[in-house]
Design a protein around this motif. Structure first.
Motif, PDB file in Angstrom:
ATOM      1  N   MET A 156    -125.754 -55.527  21.711  1.00 56.28           N
ATOM      2  CA  MET A 156    -124.972 -56.093  20.624  1.00 56.28           C
ATOM      3  C   MET A 156    -125.735 -57.226  19.949  1.00 56.28           C
ATOM      4  O   MET A 156    -126.538 -57.915  20.581  1.00 56.28           O
ATOM      5  CB  MET A 156    -123.637 -56.635  21.154  1.00 56.28           C
ATOM      6  CG  MET A 156    -122.757 -55.608  21.839  1.00 56.28           C
ATOM      7  SD  MET A 156    -122.206 -54.308  20.727  1.00 56.28           S
ATOM      8  CE  MET A 156    -121.272 -55.257  19.527  1.00 56.28           C
TER       9      MET A 156
ATOM     10  N   GLY B 147    -125.330 -58.037  29.580  1.00 60.51           N
ATOM     11  CA  GLY B 147    -125.070 -59.447  29.301  1.00 60.51           C
ATOM     12  C   GLY B 147    -126.034 -60.372  30.002  1.00 60.51           C
ATOM     13  O   GLY B 147    -125.943 -61.586  29.855  1.00 60.51           O
TER      14      GLY B 147
ATOM     15  N   ARG C 273    -120.442 -61.360  26.369  1.00 63.15           N
ATOM     16  CA  ARG C 273    -119.705 -60.105  26.238  1.00 63.15           C
ATOM     17  C   ARG C 273    -118.823 -59.898  27.468  1.00 63.15           C
ATOM     18  O   ARG C 273    -119.126 -60.370  28.564  1.00 63.15           O
ATOM     19  CB  ARG C 273    -120.653 -58.926  26.067  1.00 63.15           C
ATOM     20  CG  ARG C 273    -121.556 -58.638  27.235  1.00 63.15           C
ATOM     21  CD  ARG C 273    -122.608 -57.588  26.875  1.00 63.15           C
ATOM     22  NE  ARG C 273    -122.011 -56.290  26.572  1.00 63.15           N
ATOM     23  CZ  ARG C 273    -122.620 -55.334  25.860  1.00 63.15           C
ATOM     24  NH1 ARG C 273    -123.836 -55.545  25.395  1.00 63.15           N
ATOM     25  NH2 ARG C 273    -122.018 -54.183  25.648  1.00 63.15           N
TER      26      ARG C 273
ATOM     27  N   ASN D 144    -117.471 -56.599  29.120  1.00 59.51           N
ATOM     28  CA  ASN D 144    -117.524 -55.141  29.063  1.00 59.51           C
ATOM     29  C   ASN D 144    -116.192 -54.503  29.449  1.00 59.51           C
ATOM     30  O   ASN D 144    -115.922 -53.362  29.062  1.00 59.51           O
ATOM     31  CB  ASN D 144    -118.637 -54.614  29.951  1.00 59.51           C
ATOM     32  CG  ASN D 144    -120.011 -54.808  29.322  1.00 59.51           C
ATOM     33  OD1 ASN D 144    -120.127 -55.166  28.141  1.00 59.51           O
ATOM     34  ND2 ASN D 144    -121.058 -54.602  30.095  1.00 59.51           N
TER      35      ASN D 144
ATOM     36  N   THR E 156    -115.625 -56.230  24.171  1.00 62.13           N
ATOM     37  CA  THR E 156    -115.690 -57.309  23.189  1.00 62.13           C
ATOM     38  C   THR E 156    -116.945 -58.151  23.388  1.00 62.13           C
ATOM     39  O   THR E 156    -117.332 -58.442  24.526  1.00 62.13           O
ATOM     40  CB  THR E 156    -114.445 -58.212  23.299  1.00 62.13           C
ATOM     41  OG1 THR E 156    -113.259 -57.417  23.096  1.00 62.13           O
ATOM     42  CG2 THR E 156    -114.477 -59.311  22.246  1.00 62.13           C
ATOM     43  N   VAL E 157    -117.540 -58.539  22.276  1.00 64.13           N
ATOM     44  CA  VAL E 157    -118.643 -59.487  22.275  1.00 64.13           C
ATOM     45  C   VAL E 157    -118.187 -60.731  21.529  1.00 64.13           C
ATOM     46  O   VAL E 157    -117.406 -60.643  20.581  1.00 64.13           O
ATOM     47  CB  VAL E 157    -119.912 -58.877  21.657  1.00 64.13           C
ATOM     48  CG1 VAL E 157    -119.706 -58.523  20.195  1.00 64.13           C
ATOM     49  CG2 VAL E 157    -121.111 -59.797  21.828  1.00 64.13           C
TER      50      VAL E 157
ATOM     51  N   CYS F 280    -121.068 -58.418  13.351  1.00 65.44           N
ATOM     52  CA  CYS F 280    -121.560 -57.951  14.641  1.00 65.44           C
ATOM     53  C   CYS F 280    -122.096 -56.534  14.465  1.00 65.44           C
ATOM     54  O   CYS F 280    -121.705 -55.812  13.543  1.00 65.44           O
ATOM     55  CB  CYS F 280    -120.485 -58.011  15.719  1.00 65.44           C
ATOM     56  SG  CYS F 280    -119.106 -56.887  15.522  1.00 65.44           S
TER      57      CYS F 280
END
Length: 124
Positions: free
Chosen positions: A34, A55, A72, A74, A78-79, A96
């Motif tokens: 991301m 991450g 983030r 997982n 969501t980040v 994003c």
């Protein structure tokens, strides 16, 4: 189809903080690296921060290093982008982006999926 939806933007005074979120609609979020990018009026889109799939690896633009933190979750697909000590020059639309590559990436062209963006305005 992977969809990304940013939230959390707004108007803040210089020195303040905001946390952006990007919710990703996919069953395999942990397979995507991301990134966060931003675009100010009249300027090109620029890299802000990136995070790898787990991450465990992050990377930041020099202009935000020490002030912004990418993370983030997982389990929540969501980040996040925690932005502290905001400056007027941080004013931009923040996007994003997601890609199935493994390592962190700073180049926008390496990302296949993008959100619509969220406006961040920092007043002096």
């Amino acid at each position: 189809q992977v969809q990304l939806v940013e939230s959390g933007g707004g108007l803040v005074q210089a020195g303040g903080s905001l946390r952006l979120s990007c919710a990703v609609s996919t069953r395999t979020f942990s397979n995507y690296r991301m990134g966060w990018f931003r675009q100010a009026p009249g300027k090109e889109r620029e890299f802000v921060a990136a995070i790898n799939r787990s991450g465990g690896s992050t990377y930041y633009a020099d202009s935000v290093k020490g002030r912004f933190t990418i993370s983030r979750d997982n389990a929540k697909n969501t980040v996040y982008l925690q932005m502290n000590i905001l400056k007027p020059e941080d004013t931009a639309v923040y996007y994003c982006a997601a890609d199935s590559g493994s390592r962190v990436a700073v180049e926008a062209e390496k990302y296949d999926y993008w959100g619509q963006g969220t406006q961040v305005t920092v007043s002096s």
